[in-house]
Write a protein that holds these residues in place. Structure first.
Motif, PDB file in Angstrom:
ATOM      1  N   GLU A  49      10.089  -7.929 -18.645  1.00 14.47           N
ATOM      2  CA  GLU A  49       9.436  -6.829 -17.906  1.00 14.47           C
ATOM      3  C   GLU A  49       8.027  -7.214 -17.479  1.00 14.47           C
ATOM      4  OE1 GLU A  49       6.683  -3.686 -17.379  1.00 14.47           O
ATOM      5  OE2 GLU A  49       6.804  -4.744 -19.297  1.00 14.47           O
ATOM      6  N   ALA A  50       7.273  -7.846 -18.380  1.00 14.44           N
ATOM      7  CA  ALA A  50       5.912  -8.261 -18.034  1.00 14.44           C
ATOM      8  C   ALA A  50       5.924  -9.274 -16.901  1.00 14.44           C
ATOM      9  CB  ALA A  50       5.224  -8.852 -19.265  1.00 14.44           C
ATOM     10  N   GLY A  51       6.984 -10.059 -16.818  1.00 12.35           N
ATOM     11  CA  GLY A  51       7.083 -11.057 -15.751  1.00 12.35           C
ATOM     12  C   GLY A  51       7.258 -10.461 -14.372  1.00 12.35           C
ATOM     13  N   THR A  52       7.594  -9.166 -14.277  1.00 10.81           N
ATOM     14  CA  THR A  52       7.724  -8.530 -12.959  1.00 10.81           C
ATOM     15  C   THR A  52       6.365  -8.162 -12.372  1.00 10.81           C
ATOM     16  OG1 THR A  52       7.877  -6.271 -13.848  1.00 10.81           O
ATOM     17  CG2 THR A  52       9.934  -7.511 -13.671  1.00 10.81           C
ATOM     18  N   HIS A  53       5.304  -8.263 -13.185  1.00  7.63           N
ATOM     19  CA  HIS A  53       3.989  -7.792 -12.740  1.00  7.63           C
ATOM     20  C   HIS A  53       3.523  -8.524 -11.484  1.00  7.63           C
ATOM     21  CE1 HIS A  53       0.103  -5.856 -13.170  1.00  7.63           C
ATOM     22  NE2 HIS A  53      -0.494  -7.030 -13.073  1.00  7.63           N
ATOM     23  N   LYS A  54       3.825  -9.799 -11.401  1.00  2.00           N
ATOM     24  CA  LYS A  54       3.361 -10.585 -10.254  1.00  2.00           C
ATOM     25  C   LYS A  54       3.922 -10.046  -8.942  1.00  2.00           C
ATOM     26  CE  LYS A  54       5.084 -14.685  -9.924  1.00  2.00           C
ATOM     27  NZ  LYS A  54       5.403 -16.105 -10.158  1.00  2.00           N
ATOM     28  N   GLU A  55       5.188  -9.619  -8.961  1.00  2.32           N
ATOM     29  CA  GLU A  55       5.795  -9.044  -7.755  1.00  2.32           C
ATOM     30  C   GLU A  55       5.513  -7.550  -7.641  1.00  2.32           C
ATOM     31  OE1 GLU A  55       7.238 -12.723  -8.716  1.00  2.32           O
ATOM     32  OE2 GLU A  55       7.787 -10.980  -9.949  1.00  2.32           O
ATOM     33  N   PHE A  56       5.450  -6.883  -8.776  1.00 11.17           N
ATOM     34  CA  PHE A  56       5.303  -5.429  -8.784  1.00 11.17           C
ATOM     35  C   PHE A  56       3.913  -4.995  -8.313  1.00 11.17           C
ATOM     36  CE2 PHE A  56       4.599  -1.282 -10.644  1.00 11.17           C
ATOM     37  CZ  PHE A  56       5.849  -0.668 -10.630  1.00 11.17           C
ATOM     38  N   ARG A  57       2.869  -5.715  -8.752  1.00  6.58           N
ATOM     39  CA  ARG A  57       1.502  -5.258  -8.504  1.00  6.58           C
ATOM     40  C   ARG A  57       1.173  -5.093  -7.019  1.00  6.58           C
ATOM     41  NH1 ARG A  57      -3.728  -7.674  -7.909  1.00  6.58           N
ATOM     42  NH2 ARG A  57      -5.372  -6.342  -8.771  1.00  6.58           N
ATOM     43  N   PRO A  58       1.385  -6.109  -6.151  1.00  4.88           N
ATOM     44  CA  PRO A  58       1.041  -5.893  -4.742  1.00  4.88           C
ATOM     45  C   PRO A  58       1.887  -4.808  -4.081  1.00  4.88           C
ATOM     46  CG  PRO A  58       2.125  -8.018  -5.042  1.00  4.88           C
ATOM     47  CD  PRO A  58       1.829  -7.497  -6.398  1.00  4.88           C
ATOM     48  N   LEU A  59       3.168  -4.692  -4.470  1.00  2.00           N
ATOM     49  CA  LEU A  59       4.004  -3.633  -3.915  1.00  2.00           C
ATOM     50  C   LEU A  59       3.496  -2.262  -4.370  1.00  2.00           C
ATOM     51  CD1 LEU A  59       7.579  -5.160  -4.391  1.00  2.00           C
ATOM     52  CD2 LEU A  59       6.382  -4.781  -2.217  1.00  2.00           C
ATOM     53  N   PHE A  60       3.075  -2.181  -5.632  1.00  2.00           N
ATOM     54  CA  PHE A  60       2.544  -0.926  -6.170  1.00  2.00           C
ATOM     55  C   PHE A  60       1.307  -0.482  -5.395  1.00  2.00           C
ATOM     56  CE2 PHE A  60      -0.627   0.915  -9.118  1.00  2.00           C
ATOM     57  CZ  PHE A  60       0.027   2.091  -9.474  1.00  2.00           C
ATOM     58  N   TRP A  61       0.388  -1.390  -5.156  1.00  3.99           N
ATOM     59  CA  TRP A  61      -0.829  -1.026  -4.445  1.00  3.99           C
ATOM     60  C   TRP A  61      -0.552  -0.719  -2.973  1.00  3.99           C
ATOM     61  CZ3 TRP A  61      -5.756  -0.087  -6.158  1.00  3.99           C
ATOM     62  CH2 TRP A  61      -5.961  -0.285  -7.524  1.00  3.99           C
ATOM     63  N   LEU A  62       0.385  -1.439  -2.391  1.00  4.54           N
ATOM     64  CA  LEU A  62       0.696  -1.215  -0.973  1.00  4.54           C
ATOM     65  C   LEU A  62       1.442   0.100  -0.770  1.00  4.54           C
ATOM     66  CD1 LEU A  62       0.847  -2.327   1.963  1.00  4.54           C
ATOM     67  CD2 LEU A  62       3.019  -3.402   1.310  1.00  4.54           C
ATOM     68  N   CYS A  63       2.438   0.378  -1.608  1.00  3.15           N
ATOM     69  CA  CYS A  63       3.357   1.488  -1.368  1.00  3.15           C
ATOM     70  C   CYS A  63       3.008   2.763  -2.131  1.00  3.15           C
ATOM     71  CB  CYS A  63       4.783   1.062  -1.733  1.00  3.15           C
ATOM     72  SG  CYS A  63       5.381  -0.390  -0.838  1.00  3.15           S
ATOM     73  N   VAL A  64       2.266   2.644  -3.228  1.00  3.60           N
ATOM     74  CA  VAL A  64       1.958   3.814  -4.051  1.00  3.60           C
ATOM     75  C   VAL A  64       0.486   4.204  -3.928  1.00  3.60           C
ATOM     76  CG1 VAL A  64       1.950   4.746  -6.402  1.00  3.60           C
ATOM     77  CG2 VAL A  64       3.808   3.233  -5.675  1.00  3.60           C
ATOM     78  N   VAL A  65      -0.406   3.251  -4.098  1.00  5.42           N
ATOM     79  CA  VAL A  65      -1.837   3.565  -4.097  1.00  5.42           C
ATOM     80  C   VAL A  65      -2.372   3.752  -2.681  1.00  5.42           C
ATOM     81  CG1 VAL A  65      -4.124   2.745  -4.765  1.00  5.42           C
ATOM     82  CG2 VAL A  65      -2.166   2.350  -6.274  1.00  5.42           C
ATOM     83  N   ARG A  66      -2.024   2.860  -1.774  1.00  2.23           N
ATOM     84  CA  ARG A  66      -2.573   2.903  -0.406  1.00  2.23           C
ATOM     85  C   ARG A  66      -2.369   4.262   0.268  1.00  2.23           C
ATOM     86  NH1 ARG A  66      -0.381   1.421   4.792  1.00  2.23           N
ATOM     87  NH2 ARG A  66      -2.046   0.778   6.233  1.00  2.23           N
ATOM     88  N   PRO A  67      -1.141   4.854   0.261  1.00  2.00           N
ATOM     89  CA  PRO A  67      -0.989   6.158   0.917  1.00  2.00           C
ATOM     90  C   PRO A  67      -1.899   7.234   0.340  1.00  2.00           C
ATOM     91  CG  PRO A  67       1.160   5.178   0.453  1.00  2.00           C
ATOM     92  CD  PRO A  67       0.145   4.340  -0.259  1.00  2.00           C
ATOM     93  N   ARG A  68      -2.142   7.198  -0.961  1.00  2.00           N
ATOM     94  CA  ARG A  68      -2.990   8.216  -1.573  1.00  2.00           C
ATOM     95  C   ARG A  68      -4.455   8.027  -1.179  1.00  2.00           C
ATOM     96  NH1 ARG A  68       1.520   7.705  -4.236  1.00  2.00           N
ATOM     97  NH2 ARG A  68       2.378   9.404  -5.482  1.00  2.00           N
ATOM     98  N   LEU A  69      -4.883   6.791  -1.058  1.00  2.00           N
ATOM     99  CA  LEU A  69      -6.258   6.550  -0.618  1.00  2.00           C
ATOM    100  C   LEU A  69      -6.442   6.974   0.832  1.00  2.00           C
ATOM    101  CD1 LEU A  69      -6.981   3.066  -2.256  1.00  2.00           C
ATOM    102  CD2 LEU A  69      -7.984   5.279  -2.881  1.00  2.00           C
ATOM    103  N   LEU A  70      -5.470   6.665   1.674  1.00  2.00           N
ATOM    104  CA  LEU A  70      -5.581   7.052   3.086  1.00  2.00           C
ATOM    105  C   LEU A  70      -5.616   8.570   3.227  1.00  2.00           C
ATOM    106  CD1 LEU A  70      -3.137   4.471   4.731  1.00  2.00           C
ATOM    107  CD2 LEU A  70      -5.636   4.417   4.705  1.00  2.00           C
ATOM    108  N   GLU A  71      -4.846   9.284   2.371  1.00  3.68           N
ATOM    109  CA  GLU A  71      -4.882  10.746   2.398  1.00  3.68           C
ATOM    110  C   GLU A  71      -6.268  11.276   2.038  1.00  3.68           C
ATOM    111  OE1 GLU A  71      -1.913  12.063  -0.294  1.00  3.68           O
ATOM    112  OE2 GLU A  71      -0.222  11.462   0.980  1.00  3.68           O
ATOM    113  N   ARG A  72      -7.012  10.521   1.222  1.00  2.00           N
ATOM    114  CA  ARG A  72      -8.372  10.919   0.824  1.00  2.00           C
ATOM    115  C   ARG A  72      -9.426  10.436   1.813  1.00  2.00           C
ATOM    116  NH1 ARG A  72      -8.162   8.920  -5.398  1.00  2.00           N
ATOM    117  NH2 ARG A  72     -10.403   9.355  -5.322  1.00  2.00           N
TER     118      ARG A  72
END
Length: 302
Positions: free
Chosen positions: A169-192
């Motif tokens: 599971e920890a090994g998914t972090h390398k792929e998960f992190r940029p997708l998380f910031w692009l798809c989850v965090v970015r829309p919320r920041l743009l809304e703000r």
């Protein structure tokens, strides 16, 4: 010893006599020279576990005053690592105070939070005067201090299995992190109203410029991937295939009960639809069944 090393034909008469006496004495000691009905049974060692043993180790005593100490969790609702600790706390029936850290605005990289967790990662836990960082270490600490559902098996193979699933599971972090910031965090920041043009004005003071550059690229829609956006999703799906095989014919990843391996993977899988990674009904039936069962547990509901 020297006599026994000699070939028998080279032993002197005195040596042969001495060996016979020694053998007679040894047999008498073992009770083998008595008539058959009077012979004593051979003395066997008492049965006992031979280390390293697979038997559970007794838990060390925990001071009751330590259990009574208040728990503070430094966290953000979007963090999958924070969510797994919240699930653990609910499974243990514990109360805690949440100290929110503004993850999207890089609050976890600000100097005040770095004083708590120099790694600059969420979550962190304060238990009385103790501070523990890293979600897996926090989980292991809480599991040892508090009773309730044991989430780390204490027998050797179960412990190894749990840590192997956590390592995957920890090994998914390398792929998960940029997708998380692009798809989850970015829309919320743009809304703000936070964009690549004004991001430096809204990030807390003390955040390193490299982190601000990362967030600026993310807001522009171009976070840095080690590979590529599409390949990151493919790699995650292949790890889901491993999870699928591990759940064949089983309700949980390790043994017959919930473990930290299930909790950690659940918090990853829960965010996959937001990342554009779908669990295929035909390809991942075991995974979908496992996820649906865990989602019904009270501790997993948010």
């Amino acid at each position: 010893s020297r006599t026994l090393r000699k070939p028998e034909r080279q032993r002197s008469l005195g040596e042969r006599i001495r060996l016979r006496v020694v053998r007679r004495a040894a047999l008498r000691q073992m009770g083998r020279d008595a008539p058959r009905g009077e012979r004593r049974p051979l003395r066997l060692p008492a049965p006992a576990a031979i280390p390293p043993s697979d038997a559970p180790r007794p838990a060390p005593p925990i001071d009751a005053a330590l259990r009574a100490e208040p728990i503070t969790l430094y966290d953000h609702p979007l963090s999958p690592h924070g969510r797994r600790i919240r699930i653990l706390l609910r499974e243990k029936g514990l109360d805690w105070h949440s100290e929110p850290i503004d993850l999207p605005r890089l609050g976890h990289k600000a100097s005040d939070y770095l004083a708590i967790n120099p790694n600059g990662e969420l979550p962190a836990l304060r238990h009385g005067g103790r501070v523990i960082v890293d979600s897996q270490l926090i989980a292991e600490y809480l599991d040892r201090v508090y009773a309730g559902v044991p989430l780390f098996p204490d027998h050797a193979f179960g412990s190894a299995q749990t840590r192997m699933w956590l390592a995957l599971e920890a090994g998914t972090h390398k792929e998960f992190r940029p997708l998380f910031w692009l798809c989850v965090v970015r829309p919320r920041l743009l809304e703000r109203g936070i964009t690549a043009d004004n991001v430096a004005d809204v990030v807390p003071s003390g955040v390193d410029g490299a982190h601000i550059d990362w967030l600026r690229d993310t807001l522009a829609g171009t976070p840095r991937f080690d590979t590529s956006e599409s390949l990151a999703r493919q790699i995650i799906v292949k790890k889901l295939d491993v999870l699928e095989r591990g759940l064949a014919g089983r309700d949980y990843l390790v043994g017959e009960a919930l473990s930290m391996a299930d909790i950690a993977w659940f918090t990853r899988v829960a965010q996959l639809p937001q990342l554009g990674v779908d669990t295929d009904r035909a390809r991942h039936p075991n995974l979908r069944r496992w996820f649906a069962r865990l989602r019904e547990r009270a501790a997993f509901r948010e």
